[in-house]
Design a protein around this motif. Structure first.
Motif, PDB file in Angstrom:
ATOM      1  N   LYS A 151       0.842  -1.181   0.000  1.00  0.00           N
ATOM      2  CA  LYS A 151       0.000   0.000   0.000  1.00  0.00           C
ATOM      3  C   LYS A 151       0.878   1.232   0.000  1.00  0.00           C
ATOM      4  O   LYS A 151       1.954   1.236   0.617  1.00  0.00           O
ATOM      5  CB  LYS A 151      -0.924   0.035   1.233  1.00  0.00           C
ATOM      6  N   SER A 152       0.419   2.287  -0.675  1.00  0.00           N
ATOM      7  CA  SER A 152       1.198   3.522  -0.714  1.00  0.00           C
ATOM      8  C   SER A 152       0.253   4.706  -0.828  1.00  0.00           C
ATOM      9  O   SER A 152      -0.550   4.778  -1.762  1.00  0.00           O
ATOM     10  CB  SER A 152       2.167   3.509  -1.901  1.00  0.00           C
ATOM     11  N   TYR A 153       0.364   5.624   0.131  1.00  0.00           N
ATOM     12  CA  TYR A 153      -0.536   6.777   0.159  1.00  0.00           C
ATOM     13  C   TYR A 153       0.225   8.068   0.449  1.00  0.00           C
ATOM     14  O   TYR A 153       1.225   8.070   1.168  1.00  0.00           O
ATOM     15  CB  TYR A 153      -1.602   6.600   1.245  1.00  0.00           C
ATOM     16  N   ILE A 154      -0.269   9.141  -0.116  1.00  0.00           N
ATOM     17  CA  ILE A 154       0.139  10.484   0.291  1.00  0.00           C
ATOM     18  C   ILE A 154      -0.756  10.887   1.450  1.00  0.00           C
ATOM     19  O   ILE A 154      -1.951  10.594   1.448  1.00  0.00           O
ATOM     20  CB  ILE A 154      -0.023  11.477  -0.874  1.00  0.00           C
ATOM     21  N   THR A 155      -0.178  11.543   2.455  1.00  0.00           N
ATOM     22  CA  THR A 155      -0.965  11.961   3.604  1.00  0.00           C
ATOM     23  C   THR A 155      -0.541  13.346   4.060  1.00  0.00           C
ATOM     24  O   THR A 155       0.606  13.754   3.847  1.00  0.00           O
ATOM     25  CB  THR A 155      -0.818  10.971   4.770  1.00  0.00           C
ATOM     26  N   ASP A 156      -1.469  14.038   4.671  1.00  0.00           N
ATOM     27  CA  ASP A 156      -1.151  15.341   5.267  1.00  0.00           C
ATOM     28  C   ASP A 156      -0.979  15.219   6.776  1.00  0.00           C
ATOM     29  O   ASP A 156      -0.848  16.216   7.474  1.00  0.00           O
ATOM     30  CB  ASP A 156      -2.234  16.372   4.951  1.00  0.00           C
ATOM     31  N   GLY A 157      -0.970  13.989   7.272  1.00  0.00           N
ATOM     32  CA  GLY A 157      -0.809  13.760   8.699  1.00  0.00           C
ATOM     33  C   GLY A 157      -2.064  14.009   9.504  1.00  0.00           C
ATOM     34  O   GLY A 157      -2.042  13.970  10.737  1.00  0.00           O
ATOM     35  N   GLU A 158      -3.183  14.251   8.828  1.00  0.00           N
ATOM     36  CA  GLU A 158      -4.450  14.546   9.506  1.00  0.00           C
ATOM     37  C   GLU A 158      -5.555  13.603   9.038  1.00  0.00           C
ATOM     38  O   GLU A 158      -6.685  14.010   8.795  1.00  0.00           O
ATOM     39  CB  GLU A 158      -4.854  16.001   9.266  1.00  0.00           C
ATOM     40  N   ASN A 159      -5.196  12.339   8.880  1.00  0.00           N
ATOM     41  CA  ASN A 159      -6.147  11.294   8.488  1.00  0.00           C
ATOM     42  C   ASN A 159      -6.715  11.482   7.086  1.00  0.00           C
ATOM     43  O   ASN A 159      -7.801  10.987   6.790  1.00  0.00           O
ATOM     44  CB  ASN A 159      -7.287  11.187   9.512  1.00  0.00           C
ATOM     45  N   HIS A 160      -5.998  12.189   6.230  1.00  0.00           N
ATOM     46  CA  HIS A 160      -6.351  12.270   4.822  1.00  0.00           C
ATOM     47  C   HIS A 160      -5.324  11.464   4.033  1.00  0.00           C
ATOM     48  O   HIS A 160      -4.116  11.660   4.200  1.00  0.00           O
ATOM     49  CB  HIS A 160      -6.359  13.725   4.342  1.00  0.00           C
ATOM     50  N   PHE A 161      -5.804  10.573   3.162  1.00  0.00           N
ATOM     51  CA  PHE A 161      -4.910   9.705   2.410  1.00  0.00           C
ATOM     52  C   PHE A 161      -5.330   9.690   0.943  1.00  0.00           C
ATOM     53  O   PHE A 161      -6.519   9.571   0.626  1.00  0.00           O
ATOM     54  CB  PHE A 161      -4.940   8.281   2.966  1.00  0.00           C
ATOM     55  N   TRP A 162      -4.328   9.790   0.058  1.00  0.00           N
ATOM     56  CA  TRP A 162      -4.571   9.754  -1.384  1.00  0.00           C
ATOM     57  C   TRP A 162      -3.681   8.682  -1.990  1.00  0.00           C
ATOM     58  O   TRP A 162      -2.488   8.606  -1.663  1.00  0.00           O
ATOM     59  CB  TRP A 162      -4.233  11.098  -2.016  1.00  0.00           C
ATOM     60  N   PRO A 163      -4.205   7.816  -2.881  1.00  0.00           N
ATOM     61  CA  PRO A 163      -3.382   6.748  -3.470  1.00  0.00           C
ATOM     62  C   PRO A 163      -2.226   7.309  -4.291  1.00  0.00           C
ATOM     63  O   PRO A 163      -2.442   8.117  -5.201  1.00  0.00           O
ATOM     64  CB  PRO A 163      -4.374   5.969  -4.341  1.00  0.00           C
ATOM     65  N   ASN A 164      -1.038   6.883  -3.956  1.00  0.00           N
ATOM     66  CA  ASN A 164       0.164   7.382  -4.600  1.00  0.00           C
ATOM     67  C   ASN A 164       0.360   6.747  -5.983  1.00  0.00           C
ATOM     68  O   ASN A 164      -0.203   5.702  -6.289  1.00  0.00           O
ATOM     69  CB  ASN A 164       1.375   7.056  -3.710  1.00  0.00           C
ATOM     70  N   ASN A 165       1.178   7.403  -6.783  1.00  0.00           N
ATOM     71  CA  ASN A 165       1.533   6.860  -8.088  1.00  0.00           C
ATOM     72  C   ASN A 165       2.629   5.822  -7.892  1.00  0.00           C
ATOM     73  O   ASN A 165       3.804   6.095  -8.056  1.00  0.00           O
ATOM     74  CB  ASN A 165       2.007   7.984  -9.006  1.00  0.00           C
ATOM     75  N   SER A 166       2.233   4.609  -7.503  1.00  0.00           N
ATOM     76  CA  SER A 166       3.203   3.554  -7.224  1.00  0.00           C
ATOM     77  C   SER A 166       2.645   2.216  -7.685  1.00  0.00           C
ATOM     78  O   SER A 166       1.458   2.073  -7.963  1.00  0.00           O
ATOM     79  CB  SER A 166       3.523   3.494  -5.728  1.00  0.00           C
ATOM     80  N   TYR A 167       3.528   1.217  -7.744  1.00  0.00           N
ATOM     81  CA  TYR A 167       3.110  -0.111  -8.179  1.00  0.00           C
ATOM     82  C   TYR A 167       2.217  -0.806  -7.161  1.00  0.00           C
ATOM     83  O   TYR A 167       1.640  -1.841  -7.452  1.00  0.00           O
ATOM     84  CB  TYR A 167       4.337  -0.978  -8.471  1.00  0.00           C
ATOM     85  N   ALA A 168       2.102  -0.257  -5.958  1.00  0.00           N
ATOM     86  CA  ALA A 168       1.150  -0.816  -4.999  1.00  0.00           C
ATOM     87  C   ALA A 168      -0.281  -0.512  -5.413  1.00  0.00           C
ATOM     88  O   ALA A 168      -1.210  -1.241  -5.054  1.00  0.00           O
ATOM     89  CB  ALA A 168       1.411  -0.251  -3.606  1.00  0.00           C
ATOM     90  N   LYS A 250      -4.637  -0.057 -13.956  1.00  0.00           N
ATOM     91  CA  LYS A 250      -4.849  -1.130 -12.992  1.00  0.00           C
ATOM     92  C   LYS A 250      -5.862  -2.105 -13.567  1.00  0.00           C
ATOM     93  O   LYS A 250      -6.980  -1.711 -13.941  1.00  0.00           O
ATOM     94  CB  LYS A 250      -5.361  -0.561 -11.661  1.00  0.00           C
ATOM     95  N   ASN A 251      -5.490  -3.383 -13.684  1.00  0.00           N
ATOM     96  CA  ASN A 251      -6.380  -4.410 -14.239  1.00  0.00           C
ATOM     97  C   ASN A 251      -6.919  -4.011 -15.608  1.00  0.00           C
ATOM     98  O   ASN A 251      -8.083  -4.232 -15.932  1.00  0.00           O
ATOM     99  CB  ASN A 251      -7.530  -4.695 -13.277  1.00  0.00           C
ATOM    100  N   GLY A 252      -6.050  -3.396 -16.403  1.00  0.00           N
ATOM    101  CA  GLY A 252      -6.408  -3.038 -17.773  1.00  0.00           C
ATOM    102  C   GLY A 252      -7.195  -1.752 -17.925  1.00  0.00           C
ATOM    103  O   GLY A 252      -7.537  -1.378 -19.047  1.00  0.00           O
ATOM    104  N   LYS A 253      -7.475  -1.053 -16.820  1.00  0.00           N
ATOM    105  CA  LYS A 253      -8.264   0.174 -16.889  1.00  0.00           C
ATOM    106  C   LYS A 253      -7.492   1.336 -16.278  1.00  0.00           C
ATOM    107  O   LYS A 253      -6.752   1.151 -15.304  1.00  0.00           O
ATOM    108  CB  LYS A 253      -9.593  -0.010 -16.150  1.00  0.00           C
ATOM    109  N   PRO A 254      -7.651   2.542 -16.826  1.00  0.00           N
ATOM    110  CA  PRO A 254      -6.975   3.705 -16.240  1.00  0.00           C
ATOM    111  C   PRO A 254      -7.539   4.035 -14.861  1.00  0.00           C
ATOM    112  O   PRO A 254      -8.737   3.891 -14.622  1.00  0.00           O
ATOM    113  CB  PRO A 254      -7.261   4.832 -17.242  1.00  0.00           C
ATOM    114  N   VAL A 255      -6.659   4.434 -13.939  1.00  0.00           N
ATOM    115  CA  VAL A 255      -7.069   4.796 -12.585  1.00  0.00           C
ATOM    116  C   VAL A 255      -6.427   6.126 -12.203  1.00  0.00           C
ATOM    117  O   VAL A 255      -5.372   6.502 -12.719  1.00  0.00           O
ATOM    118  CB  VAL A 255      -6.673   3.714 -11.561  1.00  0.00           C
ATOM    119  N   LYS A 256      -7.103   6.826 -11.291  1.00  0.00           N
ATOM    120  CA  LYS A 256      -6.583   8.102 -10.799  1.00  0.00           C
ATOM    121  C   LYS A 256      -5.567   7.852  -9.697  1.00  0.00           C
ATOM    122  O   LYS A 256      -5.809   7.079  -8.778  1.00  0.00           O
ATOM    123  CB  LYS A 256      -7.726   8.966 -10.265  1.00  0.00           C
TER     124      LYS A 256
END
Length: 268
Positions: A151-168, A250-256
């Protein structure tokens, strides 16, 4: 940016590293694999002497192995290495703990860049939760299982998480044009230093959080860490102009997916 488009970096353990023979480690999408036939990335470590080695990273491009970067690893102290590459450098320190090592990376300004636990140091096999920093500020959280990023996420340290541009989070990463240097080069070309800020000697470093949408466009642009409203706005506009992305798949489809880019405003 710190890669947010992260390249796996392998290091030599202090106890035996610089005494080891030359070593090659293979990866596919930055996960360990046993043979070169399965790999799209490899790391070759060549020992120079008892206190230094050269680490070469190569990627498979159109069926040909091409050098990504050479790094020089030098023993700094009993529990610390300094790593130099191109015009950059950082320090990796570690402490032995039951079952592995507590590892800390610092940039050239002695600010945290990442820290976590590794089961061994050569190759570096991360395990559990790793904290990722930009300019010494927590910006990401990664989870590993015996060297494999899960798993890989960007966070602001305040319980906000965004999926990172990574192979996870994707099978194929979002990519800007053709070369990794294209993004910073285009941002430098598009960014406009606000006249009011330049006139009054106002500068600084703005961190922009943005997504690469399923359509390959920059979207959801936010000021992750700002300096001054005019500089913040100028940085966001520069990122907005950086079109021409290939979206993550991801799985053949574009993802954000999301990433952070730093933009420096320096007075000359």
């Amino acid at each position: 940016m710190k890669n947010i488009l992260t390249i796996l970096i392998l290091f030599i353990g202090a106890q035996c590293a610089l005494a080891q023979q030359d070593t090659t480690v293979y990866f596919r999408k930055h996960q360990p694999v046993p043979t070169i036939e399965e790999a799209d990335f490899q790391v070759i470590v060549k020992r120079k002497n008892e206190k230094s080695s050269i680490m070469s990273e190569l990627s498979l491009q159109n069926g040909v192995w091409k050098l990504v970067v050479d790094r020089t690893i030098k023993l700094k102290s009993e529990n610390s290495y300094i790593v130099k590459y191109e015009n950059k450098s950082f320090t990796r320190s570690f402490t032995e703990i039951p079952g592995g090592y507590q590892v800390e990376d610092y940039d050239h300004k002695r600010k945290f860049s990442q820290k976590g636990i590794a089961t061994n140091l050569f190759p570096l096999l991360k395990h559990g939760q790793w904290m990722i920093y930009t300019d010494g500020i927590l910006t990401g959280v990664d989870s590993y299982k015996l060297g494999v990023l899960t798993k890989s996420y960007i966070t602001d340290g305040e319980n906000h998480f965004w999926p990172n541009n990574s192979y996870a989070n994707a099978d194929t990463l979002a990519q800007y044009k053709d070369q990794p240097s294209d993004l910073p080069n285009d941002i430098a070309k598009f960014v406009e230093y606000p006249k009011a800020c330049s006139k009054n000697g106002i500068g600084g470093r703005v961190l922009i959080l943005f997504a690469v949408s399923e359509q390959g466009e920059p979207s959801d642009i936010h000021i992750f860490r700002g300096v001054e409203p005019n500089l913040n706005q100028a940085a966001a506009k520069a990122v907005q102009k950086c079109t021409g992305w290939k979206p993550a798949i991801k799985n053949g489809k574009p993802v954000k997916v999301y990433m952070i880019v730093p933009i420096n405003f320096k007075l000359k």
